[in-house]
Design a protein around this motif. Structure first.
Motif, mmCIF file in Angstrom:
data_model
loop_
_atom_site.group_PDB
_atom_site.id
_atom_site.type_symbol
_atom_site.label_atom_id
_atom_site.label_comp_id
_atom_site.label_asym_id
_atom_site.label_seq_id
_atom_site.Cartn_x
_atom_site.Cartn_y
_atom_site.Cartn_z
ATOM 1 N N LYS A 145 0.833 -1.198 0.000
ATOM 2 C CA LYS A 145 0.000 0.000 0.000
ATOM 3 C C LYS A 145 0.871 1.252 0.000
ATOM 4 O O LYS A 145 0.534 2.258 -0.647
ATOM 5 C CB LYS A 145 -0.937 0.012 1.212
ATOM 6 C CG LYS A 145 -1.908 1.192 1.204
ATOM 7 C CD LYS A 145 -2.927 1.117 2.336
ATOM 8 C CE LYS A 145 -3.888 2.302 2.281
ATOM 9 N NZ LYS A 145 -4.922 2.245 3.349
ATOM 10 N N SER A 146 1.999 1.207 0.702
ATOM 11 C CA SER A 146 2.923 2.340 0.703
ATOM 12 C C SER A 146 3.416 2.633 -0.711
ATOM 13 O O SER A 146 3.439 3.785 -1.156
ATOM 14 C CB SER A 146 4.106 2.041 1.632
ATOM 15 O OG SER A 146 5.068 3.064 1.557
ATOM 16 N N ALA A 147 3.801 1.576 -1.434
ATOM 17 C CA ALA A 147 4.294 1.744 -2.805
ATOM 18 C C ALA A 147 3.201 2.262 -3.730
ATOM 19 O O ALA A 147 3.436 3.143 -4.564
ATOM 20 C CB ALA A 147 4.820 0.408 -3.323
ATOM 21 N N ILE A 148 1.999 1.711 -3.589
ATOM 22 C CA ILE A 148 0.890 2.109 -4.461
ATOM 23 C C ILE A 148 0.447 3.536 -4.159
ATOM 24 O O ILE A 148 0.153 4.319 -5.076
ATOM 25 C CB ILE A 148 -0.283 1.124 -4.308
ATOM 26 C CG1 ILE A 148 0.126 -0.262 -4.823
ATOM 27 C CG2 ILE A 148 -1.521 1.625 -5.055
ATOM 28 C CD1 ILE A 148 -0.853 -1.366 -4.481
ATOM 29 N N ALA A 149 0.406 3.896 -2.864
ATOM 30 C CA ALA A 149 -0.005 5.249 -2.478
ATOM 31 C C ALA A 149 0.945 6.285 -3.083
ATOM 32 O O ALA A 149 0.513 7.324 -3.592
ATOM 33 C CB ALA A 149 -0.041 5.381 -0.962
ATOM 34 N N HIS A 150 2.236 5.992 -3.027
ATOM 35 C CA HIS A 150 3.226 6.917 -3.598
ATOM 36 C C HIS A 150 2.992 7.074 -5.100
ATOM 37 O O HIS A 150 2.921 8.197 -5.621
ATOM 38 C CB HIS A 150 4.631 6.376 -3.338
ATOM 39 C CG HIS A 150 5.714 7.286 -3.809
ATOM 40 N ND1 HIS A 150 6.353 8.181 -2.985
ATOM 41 C CD2 HIS A 150 6.271 7.463 -5.039
ATOM 42 C CE1 HIS A 150 7.250 8.859 -3.682
ATOM 43 N NE2 HIS A 150 7.226 8.434 -4.932
ATOM 44 N N LEU A 151 2.860 5.952 -5.799
ATOM 45 C CA LEU A 151 2.675 5.995 -7.248
ATOM 46 C C LEU A 151 1.395 6.727 -7.622
ATOM 47 O O LEU A 151 1.389 7.584 -8.523
ATOM 48 C CB LEU A 151 2.647 4.569 -7.805
ATOM 49 C CG LEU A 151 2.292 4.432 -9.280
ATOM 50 C CD1 LEU A 151 3.370 5.052 -10.161
ATOM 51 C CD2 LEU A 151 2.072 2.959 -9.645
ATOM 52 N N ARG A 152 0.311 6.397 -6.941
ATOM 53 C CA ARG A 152 -0.981 6.987 -7.301
ATOM 54 C C ARG A 152 -0.994 8.489 -7.043
ATOM 55 O O ARG A 152 -1.488 9.267 -7.871
ATOM 56 C CB ARG A 152 -2.092 6.293 -6.503
ATOM 57 C CG ARG A 152 -3.495 6.725 -6.887
ATOM 58 C CD ARG A 152 -4.538 5.827 -6.257
ATOM 59 N NE ARG A 152 -5.890 6.343 -6.429
ATOM 60 C CZ ARG A 152 -6.985 5.764 -5.961
ATOM 61 N NH1 ARG A 152 -6.882 4.608 -5.292
ATOM 62 N NH2 ARG A 152 -8.179 6.295 -6.150
ATOM 63 N N PHE A 153 -0.425 8.916 -5.902
ATOM 64 C CA PHE A 153 -0.434 10.336 -5.577
ATOM 65 C C PHE A 153 0.391 11.141 -6.579
ATOM 66 O O PHE A 153 -0.072 12.165 -7.093
ATOM 67 C CB PHE A 153 0.093 10.566 -4.159
ATOM 68 C CG PHE A 153 0.130 12.012 -3.762
ATOM 69 C CD1 PHE A 153 -1.004 12.629 -3.249
ATOM 70 C CD2 PHE A 153 1.280 12.776 -3.916
ATOM 71 C CE1 PHE A 153 -0.983 13.976 -2.901
ATOM 72 C CE2 PHE A 153 1.316 14.111 -3.569
ATOM 73 C CZ PHE A 153 0.172 14.711 -3.060
ATOM 74 N N VAL A 154 1.632 10.696 -6.846
ATOM 75 C CA VAL A 154 2.467 11.484 -7.759
ATOM 76 C C VAL A 154 1.945 11.418 -9.189
ATOM 77 O O VAL A 154 2.242 12.303 -10.003
ATOM 78 C CB VAL A 154 3.948 11.055 -7.705
ATOM 79 C CG1 VAL A 154 4.529 11.302 -6.318
ATOM 80 C CG2 VAL A 154 4.137 9.613 -8.129
ATOM 81 N N SER A 155 1.164 10.395 -9.516
ATOM 82 C CA SER A 155 0.559 10.330 -10.847
ATOM 83 C C SER A 155 -0.587 11.328 -10.978
ATOM 84 O O SER A 155 -0.792 11.914 -12.044
ATOM 85 C CB SER A 155 0.061 8.906 -11.135
ATOM 86 O OG SER A 155 1.151 7.999 -11.207
#
Length: 430
Positions: free
Chosen positions: A190-200
């Motif tokens: 979830k940490s990895a996905i949250a980072h990717l989704r937010f910066v996208s």
């Protein structure tokens, strides 16, 4: 086509077979680090947290080309966590604001993430409404388009184009709903996905990377159920910045399969944990050093240079390097060092006639070496480790730095010297 234009956005997919073992190894490494720290006492845990958060704040800004004074950041972090550090430097209001933002994410990890909270973080990063010389919208989502571009005028390359401004509010509402969903348990994934989704989504005019990393750190704290941070993901990303941007761009130009991103993120996280092992030893031994010599008076200059070496400066401790670090003459550096030798804080390396070097005495010899037996250097995965038995029963191990490996090979350090350097902290909680 960019990732937010795919039919399955923001429902990503990945190859579990490539993730499962890596996820288990990374979780195990984090658990081992937490277990190690649980045995060293609260004061040392907090000292390690101060150092990890300091590196996180400085490195996260450095990734975006913003340089912060490390001593100011450390002082600000320590004050907010109620920790006394040997050296202090009064932080600026800006540094205090950045530190407050980063600590809010990890110290208040159980508080729901809201748009208002994100706006507060953004305001802390840009208190004057400027990014460089450009005026930006502060404390609010962006009102215009956003492209990541490189290259000369007329030959620009578009690396990424974020969702149009009129989509941002809706995208962020969906993101926050997902982020705060109790059924979506916090985890490394979830940490990895949250980072990717937010910066996208890239909801702000600037500062998205720093806020995105704060969000991923928040998930890590949620997963650990702990306010204490012992490793710095941002520091590791800063070391691997080129690869970070490469894998991010590749994923954002993909079709929603984020396997490569997850693999890189988890591996980077593992390397961050590994790097923290050396940082942890340094923090503990630094605390031990100043405790051992707490009754000894040193000048401000001596304390500053000693702390530079205690913080991991890899140059030899010589009069020449001391003069360079302190900005003084070679004669003055020599007097500083001889004074510390006379007080038992430094020892001259035996056998050197020219360019004499010195070692730091973390603890008194007679109160230390008797606890250790069978010290040796072992190699594993291309790295050198010093191992020994502590009190004849407990095997201890620390990874050696490259400079220590070289100095040992050149016989400038002995195994006993390395025992002092890497295991001094153990005698503080017998």
């Amino acid at each position: 086509m960019f990732i937010h234009e795919t039919d399955n956005w923001p429902y990503f997919r990945w190859d579990n077979d490539k993730i499962t073992d890596l996820l288990a190894r990374t979780n195990k490494a984090i658990g081992f680090l937490a277990g190690r720290l649980s045995a060293i006492g609260f004061d040392h845990q907090m000292a390690a947290t101060v150092e990890a958060v300091t590196h996180d704040v400085v490195s996260s800004s450095e990734i975006e080309g913003v340089t912060l004074n490390t001593s100011e950041v450390r002082s600000s972090v320590a004050r907010r966590l109620g920790v006394t550090v040997p050296e202090t430097k009064e932080p600026t209001h800006y540094v205090d604001g950045v530190v407050e933002m980063m600590l809010d994410a990890t110290q208040n990890y159980s508080v729901p993430l809201t748009a208002e909270r994100l706006f507060g973080w953004h305001t802390a990063l840009f208190p004057f409404g400027k990014s460089g010389s450009s005026t930006i919208s502060v404390g609010a989502y962006r009102m215009g388009g956003m492209e990541v571009i490189s290259g000369m005028f007329g030959r620009e390359r578009i690396h990424y184009r974020a969702p149009e401004a009129d989509r941002v509010s809706e995208e962020m509402d969906a993101f926050l709903l997902w982020f705060n969903d109790a059924e979506c348990a916090p985890s490394l994934l979830k940490s990895a996905i949250a980072h990717l989704r937010f910066v996208s989504i890239h909801p702000f005019d600037d500062g998205n990377g720093r806020i995105g990393r704060a969000i991923s750190d928040m998930v890590l704290s949620q997963a650990d159920q702990s306010k204490l941070r012992y490793f710095s993901m941002s520091m590791q990303i800063s070391r691997e910045k080129k690869e970070y941007y490469r894998i991010l761009e590749s994923t954002q130009r993909g079709d929603g399969d984020i396997t490569a991103w997850l693999v890189w993120y988890l591996e980077c996280l593992g390397r961050a944990v590994e790097a923290s092992e050396s940082m942890l030893s340094g923090v503990l031994n630094k605390a031990m050093f100043w405790k051992t010599f707490s009754a000894i008076t040193v000048t401000g200059r001596q304390r500053e240079v000693l702390n530079t070496y205690l913080d991991g400066y890899e140059g030899k401790l010589t009069a020449k390097n001391w003069a360079k670090l302190a900005g003084v003459s070679l004669d003055t550096a020599g007097r500083d060092i001889r004074d510390l030798v006379s007080k038992g804080m430094l020892s001259q390396v035996q056998g050197r006639v020219r360019d004499v070097s010195y070692t730091i005495n973390y603890v008194a010899e007679d109160a230390f070496l008797r606890h250790f037996s069978s010290p040796e250097i072992v190699q594993r995965d291309g790295k050198d480790y010093i191992t020994a038995f502590y009190k004849d029963t407990k095997k201890v191990e620390e990874r050696m730095s490259d400079i220590d490996r070289l100095r040992l090979k050149q016989k400038e350090l002995s195994l006993n010297d390395l025992l002092y350097k890497y295991f001094a902290y153990l005698t503080d909680h017998d």
